[in-house]
Design an enzyme around this catalytic site. Sequence first.
Site, short mmCIF file in Angstrom:
data_model
loop_
_atom_site.label_atom_id
_atom_site.label_comp_id
_atom_site.label_asym_id
_atom_site.label_seq_id
_atom_site.Cartn_x
_atom_site.Cartn_y
_atom_site.Cartn_z
N ASP A 24 29.85 30.54 32.30
CA ASP A 24 30.35 30.78 33.66
C ASP A 24 31.84 31.09 33.63
O ASP A 24 32.57 30.61 32.75
CB ASP A 24 30.07 29.53 34.52
CG ASP A 24 30.11 29.84 36.01
OD1 ASP A 24 30.17 31.03 36.39
OD2 ASP A 24 30.11 28.87 36.80
N ASN A 72 20.91 35.04 40.71
CA ASN A 72 21.96 36.06 40.55
C ASN A 72 21.59 37.42 41.16
O ASN A 72 22.46 38.28 41.33
CB ASN A 72 22.33 36.24 39.07
CG ASN A 72 23.14 35.09 38.49
OD1 ASN A 72 23.01 34.72 37.33
ND2 ASN A 72 24.01 34.48 39.31
C1 IPE Z 1 25.00 30.17 36.56
O1 IPE Z 1 26.22 30.68 36.97
C2 IPE Z 1 24.12 31.28 36.08
C3 IPE Z 1 24.50 31.88 34.81
C4 IPE Z 1 25.44 31.47 34.03
C5 IPE Z 1 23.70 33.01 34.41
P1 IPE Z 1 26.48 31.05 38.49
O2 IPE Z 1 27.90 31.46 38.59
O3 IPE Z 1 25.46 32.01 38.96
O4 IPE Z 1 26.22 29.64 39.20
P2 IPE Z 1 26.72 29.08 40.59
O5 IPE Z 1 26.35 30.10 41.63
O6 IPE Z 1 28.21 28.92 40.50
O7 IPE Z 1 26.02 27.78 40.73
C1 IPE Z 2 29.13 34.69 34.47
O1 IPE Z 2 30.16 34.25 35.26
C2 IPE Z 2 27.80 34.17 34.84
C3 IPE Z 2 26.82 35.20 35.19
C4 IPE Z 2 26.06 35.05 36.23
C5 IPE Z 2 26.65 36.38 34.37
P1 IPE Z 2 30.28 34.56 36.81
O2 IPE Z 2 29.99 36.00 37.08
O3 IPE Z 2 29.46 33.61 37.58
O4 IPE Z 2 31.83 34.28 37.00
P2 IPE Z 2 32.52 33.52 38.21
O5 IPE Z 2 31.81 32.23 38.40
O6 IPE Z 2 32.40 34.42 39.40
O7 IPE Z 2 33.94 33.36 37.76
MG MG Z 3 29.82 31.74 38.29
#
Ligand code: IPE
Ligand code: IPE
Ligand code: MG
Length: 241
Positions: A24, A72
């Site tokens: 993340d 997502n």
């Molecule tokens: C969790 O990250 C999903 C992945 C890493 C693929 P998100 O960024 O989607 O999670 P939330 O929305 O902050 O819980």
């Molecule tokens: C990667 O980070 C996780 C995926 C869902 C691919 P994010 O895209 O959630 O990054 P943040 O949370 O917006 O920083």
């Molecule tokens: Mg995220």
Amino acid sequence: MSYKKLLPKLDMDRLPIHTGIIMDGNGRWAKKRFLPRLQGHNAGAKSIRQVTELAVEIGLKYLTFYAFSTENWSRPEDEVRGLLKLLKERLYEQIPELNEQNIEVGFIGSKSGLDPDYLADITNLAAMTKGNTGMRVNIAFNYGGRLEIVEAVKKLAKENPESIDQLTPESFADYLYTAGQPEPDLIIRTSGEQRISNFLIWQSAYSEIYFTDTLWPDFGKEEMVKAILDFQQRTRRWGGL
Ligand code: IPE
Ligand code: IPE
Ligand code: MG
């Protein structure tokens, strides 16, 4: 400090067999640099490589990367399209190296709702590494823990309805996407968020969870060793004493 200086501190007899990673913070990494979010995802792909290399170096057996959740899809269309393209392209590029390193790649997640051509492409790509025995890398794609459990129940009801009365937590696990694999000993989440976000909710019942503020594109070998060192300080009790 180079990660190599940390390696002697590792207890090689107590490595996590299976590590899951909630990658993340790609978006925030990009935002800090005034870059588009996709550049963050691109940078994040490099971290996957780094962590996989380290895993090979120290001999980890299972890694699961949370790449795209069932939630997502609610992101803007161009980000979703970019993420899907990136996933396929990066995997394709790495097939020769993965085979050289004896790494088997598999997808865990739901097949339903995916574009059939895309599904065929990624399935074929993963099949190109099939039978490699050094390490297993799971890519959790279109993955949601709740959906996994629901799909497992449906599969069980369809294939083996008469066995419902004998069902145990152990036998139920055979219907999950991770059938036959050990449960994660360690789950890492980057970027400071302290939640599971629907990742391996069944399998993580007794996982040790490690949170770090580091954004995923900044996570590398040194951070991975630090996470394992932290894991090795924990006392796992599984409800006992
Ligand atoms: C969790 O990250 C999903 C992945 C890493 C693929 P998100 O960024 O989607 O999670 P939330 O929305 O902050 O819980
Ligand atoms: C990667 O980070 C996780 C995926 C869902 C691919 P994010 O895209 O959630 O990054 P943040 O949370 O917006 O920083
Ligand atoms: Mg995220």
